[in-house]
Design a protein around this motif. Structure first.
Motif, PDB file in Angstrom:
ATOM      1  N   ARG A   1       0.793  -1.225   0.000  1.00 21.06           N
ATOM      2  CA  ARG A   1       0.000   0.000   0.000  1.00 21.06           C
ATOM      3  C   ARG A   1       0.831   1.284   0.000  1.00 21.06           C
ATOM      4  NH1 ARG A   1      -2.808  -4.064   1.647  1.00 21.06           N
ATOM      5  NH2 ARG A   1      -5.090  -4.109   1.727  1.00 21.06           N
ATOM      6  N   ASP A   2       2.118   1.170  -0.182  1.00 19.16           N
ATOM      7  CA  ASP A   2       2.995   2.343  -0.259  1.00 19.16           C
ATOM      8  C   ASP A   2       2.885   3.205   0.982  1.00 19.16           C
ATOM      9  OD1 ASP A   2       4.875   4.091  -1.383  1.00 19.16           O
ATOM     10  OD2 ASP A   2       3.309   5.342  -2.274  1.00 19.16           O
ATOM     11  N   ILE A   3       2.874   2.560   2.146  1.00 19.27           N
ATOM     12  CA  ILE A   3       2.811   3.269   3.415  1.00 19.27           C
ATOM     13  C   ILE A   3       4.224   3.455   3.948  1.00 19.27           C
ATOM     14  CG2 ILE A   3       2.045   3.081   5.829  1.00 19.27           C
ATOM     15  CD1 ILE A   3      -0.357   1.497   4.777  1.00 19.27           C
ATOM     16  N   GLY A   4       4.521   4.631   4.495  1.00 22.33           N
ATOM     17  CA  GLY A   4       5.806   4.846   5.142  1.00 22.33           C
ATOM     18  C   GLY A   4       5.946   3.923   6.343  1.00 22.33           C
ATOM     19  N   LEU A   5       7.185   3.563   6.677  1.00 22.17           N
ATOM     20  CA  LEU A   5       7.399   2.547   7.699  1.00 22.17           C
ATOM     21  C   LEU A   5       8.566   2.925   8.600  1.00 22.17           C
ATOM     22  CD1 LEU A   5       6.266  -0.308   8.415  1.00 22.17           C
ATOM     23  CD2 LEU A   5       8.138  -1.238   7.042  1.00 22.17           C
ATOM     24  N   VAL A   6       8.351   2.796   9.909  1.00 12.89           N
ATOM     25  CA  VAL A   6       9.415   2.931  10.903  1.00 12.89           C
ATOM     26  C   VAL A   6       9.432   1.635  11.703  1.00 12.89           C
ATOM     27  CG1 VAL A   6      10.281   4.213  12.907  1.00 12.89           C
ATOM     28  CG2 VAL A   6       9.089   5.433  11.061  1.00 12.89           C
ATOM     29  N   VAL A   7      10.611   1.002  11.796  1.00 11.22           N
ATOM     30  CA  VAL A   7      10.717  -0.274  12.504  1.00 11.22           C
ATOM     31  C   VAL A   7      11.706  -0.124  13.650  1.00 11.22           C
ATOM     32  CG1 VAL A   7      11.118  -2.755  12.299  1.00 11.22           C
ATOM     33  CG2 VAL A   7      10.303  -1.472  10.314  1.00 11.22           C
ATOM     34  N   ASP A   8      11.264  -0.542  14.848  1.00 12.34           N
ATOM     35  CA  ASP A   8      12.091  -0.402  16.048  1.00 12.34           C
ATOM     36  C   ASP A   8      11.862  -1.610  16.949  1.00 12.34           C
ATOM     37  OD1 ASP A   8      13.802   0.833  17.907  1.00 12.34           O
ATOM     38  OD2 ASP A   8      12.153   1.857  18.910  1.00 12.34           O
ATOM     39  N   ALA A   9      12.687  -1.744  17.968  1.00 11.37           N
ATOM     40  CA  ALA A   9      12.479  -2.696  19.067  1.00 11.37           C
ATOM     41  C   ALA A   9      12.229  -4.105  18.539  1.00 11.37           C
ATOM     42  CB  ALA A   9      11.347  -2.193  19.958  1.00 11.37           C
ATOM     43  N   ASP A  10      11.127  -4.734  18.966  1.00 12.83           N
ATOM     44  CA  ASP A  10      10.881  -6.117  18.578  1.00 12.83           C
ATOM     45  C   ASP A  10      10.429  -6.266  17.130  1.00 12.83           C
ATOM     46  OD1 ASP A  10      11.699  -7.397  20.904  1.00 12.83           O
ATOM     47  OD2 ASP A  10       9.774  -7.063  21.892  1.00 12.83           O
ATOM     48  N   GLY A  11      10.172  -5.161  16.455  1.00 11.02           N
ATOM     49  CA  GLY A  11      10.008  -5.218  15.008  1.00 11.02           C
ATOM     50  C   GLY A  11      11.339  -5.561  14.343  1.00 11.02           C
ATOM     51  N   LEU A  12      12.432  -5.049  14.923  1.00 12.03           N
ATOM     52  CA  LEU A  12      13.767  -5.378  14.433  1.00 12.03           C
ATOM     53  C   LEU A  12      14.128  -6.824  14.741  1.00 12.03           C
ATOM     54  CD1 LEU A  12      15.586  -2.092  15.513  1.00 12.03           C
ATOM     55  CD2 LEU A  12      14.842  -2.712  13.207  1.00 12.03           C
TER      56      LEU A  12
ATOM     57  N   GLU B   1      14.327 -12.754   9.604  1.00  5.19           N
ATOM     58  CA  GLU B   1      13.818 -12.690   8.230  1.00  5.19           C
ATOM     59  C   GLU B   1      14.188 -11.352   7.580  1.00  5.19           C
ATOM     60  OE1 GLU B   1       9.745 -14.264   7.643  1.00  5.19           O
ATOM     61  OE2 GLU B   1       9.687 -14.455   9.828  1.00  5.19           O
ATOM     62  N   PRO B   2      15.487 -11.101   7.367  1.00  3.53           N
ATOM     63  CA  PRO B   2      15.874  -9.825   6.752  1.00  3.53           C
ATOM     64  C   PRO B   2      15.301  -9.638   5.354  1.00  3.53           C
ATOM     65  CG  PRO B   2      17.731 -11.333   6.843  1.00  3.53           C
ATOM     66  CD  PRO B   2      16.654 -11.933   7.678  1.00  3.53           C
ATOM     67  N   GLY B   3      14.914 -10.734   4.708  1.00  5.06           N
ATOM     68  CA  GLY B   3      14.321 -10.625   3.378  1.00  5.06           C
ATOM     69  C   GLY B   3      12.998  -9.889   3.370  1.00  5.06           C
TER      70      GLY B   3
ATOM     71  N   ARG C   1      23.932  -4.581  15.990  1.00 10.42           N
ATOM     72  CA  ARG C   1      24.856  -5.714  15.864  1.00 10.42           C
ATOM     73  C   ARG C   1      24.128  -6.968  15.384  1.00 10.42           C
ATOM     74  NH1 ARG C   1      28.219  -4.827  21.534  1.00 10.42           N
ATOM     75  NH2 ARG C   1      29.443  -3.005  20.834  1.00 10.42           N
ATOM     76  N   ARG C   2      22.950  -7.202  15.919  1.00 11.44           N
ATOM     77  CA  ARG C   2      22.199  -8.385  15.501  1.00 11.44           C
ATOM     78  C   ARG C   2      21.794  -8.296  14.033  1.00 11.44           C
ATOM     79  NH1 ARG C   2      19.859  -8.381  21.036  1.00 11.44           N
ATOM     80  NH2 ARG C   2      18.181  -6.998  20.319  1.00 11.44           N
ATOM     81  N   LEU C   3      21.409  -7.112  13.583  1.00 11.44           N
ATOM     82  CA  LEU C   3      21.053  -6.951  12.171  1.00 11.44           C
ATOM     83  C   LEU C   3      22.268  -7.173  11.266  1.00 11.44           C
ATOM     84  CD1 LEU C   3      18.647  -3.875  12.297  1.00 11.44           C
ATOM     85  CD2 LEU C   3      18.043  -6.186  11.561  1.00 11.44           C
ATOM     86  N   CYS C   4      23.414  -6.694  11.711  1.00 11.04           N
ATOM     87  CA  CYS C   4      24.638  -6.911  10.929  1.00 11.04           C
ATOM     88  C   CYS C   4      24.939  -8.402  10.817  1.00 11.04           C
ATOM     89  CB  CYS C   4      25.815  -6.174  11.561  1.00 11.04           C
ATOM     90  SG  CYS C   4      25.787  -4.373  11.322  1.00 11.04           S
ATOM     91  N   GLU C   5      24.809  -9.130  11.905  1.00  7.38           N
ATOM     92  CA  GLU C   5      25.050 -10.573  11.879  1.00  7.38           C
ATOM     93  C   GLU C   5      24.055 -11.271  10.949  1.00  7.38           C
ATOM     94  OE1 GLU C   5      24.796 -11.880  15.889  1.00  7.38           O
ATOM     95  OE2 GLU C   5      26.632 -10.845  16.529  1.00  7.38           O
ATOM     96  N   ALA C   6      22.796 -10.838  10.989  1.00 12.02           N
ATOM     97  CA  ALA C   6      21.759 -11.468  10.166  1.00 12.02           C
ATOM     98  C   ALA C   6      21.964 -11.223   8.684  1.00 12.02           C
ATOM     99  CB  ALA C   6      20.382 -10.961  10.596  1.00 12.02           C
ATOM    100  N   THR C   7      22.591 -10.105   8.354  1.00 12.13           N
ATOM    101  CA  THR C   7      22.769  -9.746   6.943  1.00 12.13           C
ATOM    102  C   THR C   7      24.195  -9.964   6.440  1.00 12.13           C
ATOM    103  OG1 THR C   7      23.124  -7.439   7.633  1.00 12.13           O
ATOM    104  CG2 THR C   7      20.895  -8.049   6.947  1.00 12.13           C
ATOM    105  N   GLY C   8      25.070 -10.472   7.307  1.00 13.14           N
ATOM    106  CA  GLY C   8      26.436 -10.744   6.892  1.00 13.14           C
ATOM    107  C   GLY C   8      27.295  -9.508   6.760  1.00 13.14           C
ATOM    108  N   VAL C   9      26.963  -8.447   7.476  1.00 15.73           N
ATOM    109  CA  VAL C   9      27.765  -7.223   7.453  1.00 15.73           C
ATOM    110  C   VAL C   9      28.844  -7.333   8.526  1.00 15.73           C
ATOM    111  CG1 VAL C   9      27.745  -4.725   7.849  1.00 15.73           C
ATOM    112  CG2 VAL C   9      25.893  -5.805   6.561  1.00 15.73           C
TER     113      VAL C   9
END
Length: 334
Positions: free
Chosen positions: A134-145, A151-153, A174-182
């Motif tokens: 629906r082309d809605i703007g999105l902010v993701v924080d906390a347990d959304g991350l 499921e980074p995909g 740090r957890r996002l970096c590990e999940a995405t191989g950064v």
């Protein structure tokens, strides 16, 4: 003019003036998906942070146990208690309710108080997919991350990635970096790994990037505005809400929704820069603003400071930082 002052001036351009030509809802309809049995404060601070900042309407979509409590906090919020995992066909009911609500929103915040139960995480997944469609703007924080860790995909190669802002703290980053191989602590590297979403990396100095070089200055903006010396739970939620408000305003401004009521004086070149970098500027403005709120609250309350103290001064700090409101027909002081 310093780089910071210049960036704040660009943020100010996205803010709609107060005008009788705007009807209720045009200056920001924000949704907050979160609020589980154990966490009712976080979605409240995110939603009220957006409203105190100047958004018109804020919806909280949560579990019934959280909703019953949130409704006692403030009648200003529209609270939807439709995320009830105990019901038969709970996932179908939640999807139907979320799909209906999405039609009313400019921006959705996913994560404050969401929790990590399988049901609430599945609701967040559904909301992400609906926001994408629906082309809605999105902010993701906390347990959304937390959902994106596994499921980074869900967020990678998002159509219109420039409308997505992630706001991780140090551990979430740090957890996002590990999940995405950064294998670095580069905000730009993570943004690139996620397909160009905007990452607001919270820390001693906030870093903001969508992974691409910009006319705003390199591929990463930094915010070194002094914050307060006490950290209290809920500051990040106010950041999510104010980021959402600015993202809503910026996206609507870029679409020409406020053209009939005027906006901050400037030229075509500045307009082009703003329209190309709405998410970056929303993240920058919210980061600088919330660090200022934190410092102001600390200066007044010291160790006794709590998040309600910060919420109470959002409007005051807004006026100091972004100037007085612009009146209808472009009159008045910004």
């Amino acid at each position: 003019m310093s780089d910071h002052e210049h960036l704040v001036s660009l943020v100010r351009r996205m803010i709609p003036p107060l005008s009788p030509k705007l009807h209720k809802g045009q200056a920001g309809r924000i949704g907050v998906l979160g609020g589980s049995g154990d966490y009712s404060g976080a979605p409240f601070f995110a939603a009220m942070g957006a409203m105190r900042f100047g958004a018109d309407l804020a919806h909280v979509i949560c579990e019934p146990a959280a909703g019953a409590v949130i409704k006692t906090y403030a009648p200003d919020l529209i609270v939807h208690t439709s995320l009830d995992g105990s019901l038969p066909n709970a996932s179908v009911i939640a999807q139907t309710e979320l799909a209906s609500l999405m039609e009313r929103l400019h921006v959705l915040v996913i994560g404050p108080g969401l929790g990590r139960s399988a049901f609430m995480q599945s609701c967040a997944r559904t909301a992400l997919q609906l926001a994408k469609e629906r082309d809605i703007g999105l902010v993701v924080d906390a347990d959304g991350l937390w959902l994106l860790n596994s499921e980074p995909g869900l967020i990678r190669d998002w159509p219109g990635a420039k409308r997505v802002v992630l706001t991780p703290n140090i551990m979430e980053f740090r957890r996002l970096c590990e999940a995405t191989g950064v294998h670095s602590d580069s905000c730009a590297d993570l943004a690139r790994a996620l397909g160009g979403v905007t990452v607001l990396q919270k820390g001693g100095v906030d870093a903001i990037s969508d992974g691409s070089p910009t006319s705003l200055g390199g591929d990463t903006l930094t915010v070194s505005v002094q914050g307060g010396l006490k950290r209290v739970g809920g500051q990040g939620d106010i950041l999510s809400g104010t980021t959402a408000a600015l993202l809503a305003w910026g996206r609507e401004w870029a679409r020409g929704a406020y053209a009939h009521v005027g906006h901050a004086p400037g030229g075509e070149e500045e307009d082009k820069v703003v329209s190309e970098h709405v998410a970056l500027l929303a993240a920058y403005g919210a980061s600088a603003f919330n660090r200022t709120v934190s410092r102001t609250g600390w200066e007044r309350k010291k160790r006794s400071m709590v998040t309600h103290d910060l919420l109470d001064i959002v409007g005051e700090v807004y006026e100091d930082m972004f100037g007085q409101y612009q009146e209808a027909e472009g009159k008045g002081k910004l």
